[in-house]
Design a protein around this motif. Structure first.
Motif: not given
Length: 396
Positions: A113-139
């Motif tokens: 996250h590099h301590d960038v405000p809002g990344v943990a709360e609002y951003a998505f990522d593709v580094t893990g299966r669960s996070s990719a599935l979360r992004l899949r649902e949003r898209l």
């Protein structure tokens, strides 16, 4: 009493290493346990495909290790005590502890996250299966004209942006790059990359560092607002703090500092492979966090473990990159050759031929994980009477 080898993590490094060890060490002397939080092997190199809605099959680890003699423990690692040589875990069976004689730490990495405000709360990522599935649902919930911003101009960012744009032409896809897009590529490959972005309609914001992420936009360093119904953070990787908390010597990145054989410089019963290893490549520079590094380091670590336990010469595995494979959707790609200092050579392969090559690489890596003992020597080595714990030099 048998020598107990515990492998933490069943990603690209851990899964193959466990199979390698099982194939080459006699079960009369050794037992091997793999600890992994998820029941499946996850191909990280395909997670951007999963996120955009493509069908991606996952292999059950029970199938991967069937017939190898490797024992699978489905649990999350919560701590390592290298002084007592134990690993703390928690899973469906509650909390527990595993004792080891040799530990191969291969827990990989997650998004940084590099301590960038809002990344943990609002951003998505593709580094893990669960996070990719979360992004899949949003898209899947985004309608025509929805905006997607991918942050990061590395391999993950490039592949994610192009895959999304090709699969969902109804979306407006953009990429924010801190520097120049593809600056590390050769001139011809860089031109090919830009043409692919233009063809797919991906907007590029060069020299744009993102300093905050909000629900519907990202804020650049100069205060510019970039609209984004979805922000995908692909600005680097970070390792879990377990290694640092354990007392193992780690680098500033939190990676375990290892010698040329992937052995911890502070605790000789511990080896590291993959993203969590701070290993120096043949060019004198730290290996980057990547699937290729996972291959180099797991082969060197397993070779060193086997050699030390059987009192034999430790072979040297090359820690050198030859090229980068970059998918640009399903029908286009770039294969960029690099020199010993990982600088791009003038030659590159692009287009459908490169796409077929990348597909072959993915298929090959998937096969090697699904068949972790394929093609390895059938002879199983017996352990030496007193396996070395003090240290053996490569080539000694």
């Amino acid at each position: 009493m048998k020598h107990h080898i515990v492998v933490l993590g069943a990603g690209y490094a851990g899964a193959f290493a466990a199979g390698n060890l099982a194939r080459r060490l006699s079960p009369a002397d050794t037992e091997i346990t793999v600890v992994n939080a998820a029941p499946d092997f996850v191909e990280r190199m395909r997670l951007h495909q999963l996120a955009i809605g493509q069908d991606v099959a996952f292999r059950k680890l029970t199938d991967v290790f069937a017939g190898t003699g490797v024992r699978l423990r489905l649990a999350r690692v919560t701590g390592v005590d290298p002084e007592r040589r134990t690993v703390a875990v928690t899973g469906e069976d509650g909390d527990g502890e595993l004792a080891y004689d040799t530990l191969l730490y291969a827990l990989g990495s997650s998004v940084a996250h590099h301590d960038v405000p809002g990344v943990a709360e609002y951003a998505f990522d593709v580094t893990g299966r669960s996070s990719a599935l979360r992004l899949r649902e949003r898209l899947a919930g985004l309608g025509e004209g929805g905006t997607v911003l991918v942050v990061g101009e590395g391999l993950t960012g490039i592949e994610t942006a192009t895959e999304f744009a090709e699969s969902r032409p109804d979306l407006s896809v953009a990429l924010a790059a801190r520097g120049e897009l593809g600056a590390w590529l050769s001139p011809k490959a860089r031109r090919h990359l830009r043409q692919a972005f233009d063809r797919l309609g991906v907007t590029v914001h060069e020299h744009t560092g993102i300093e905050a992420v909000e629900p519907t936009r990202a804020i650049a360093a100069e205060g510019t607002s970039i609209p984004a119904d979805v922000t995908v953070w692909a600005a680097g990787f970070a390792v879990h703090p377990i290694a640092a908390a354990s007392g193992l010597e780690v680098a500033e990145t939190g990676q375990i500092v290892v010698d040329r054989t992937m052995r911890s410089v502070s605790h000789p019963d511990v080896y590291a492979a993959g993203d969590c290893a701070y290993a120096i490549g043949d060019n004198g520079l730290p290996l980057p966090m990547s699937c290729a590094s996972a291959g180099f380091t797991n082969m060197q670590a397993t070779a060193a473990i086997i050699a030390r336990l059987t009192d034999s010469k430790i072979p040297t595995v090359g820690l050198k990159y030859f090229g980068n494979h970059i998918s640009l959707g399903r029908r286009d790609a770039i294969f960029q050759m690099v020199d010993g200092d990982v600088r791009s050579k003038s030659w590159y392969l692009g287009g459908k031929a490169a796409a077929r090559l990348k597909a072959g690489v993915l298929k090959g890596s998937g096969f090697s994980i699904a068949h972790p003992t394929f093609g390895m020597p059938k002879r199983k080595h017996r352990l030496a009477a007193a396996p070395d714990r003090a240290g053996v030099r490569v080539g000694a």
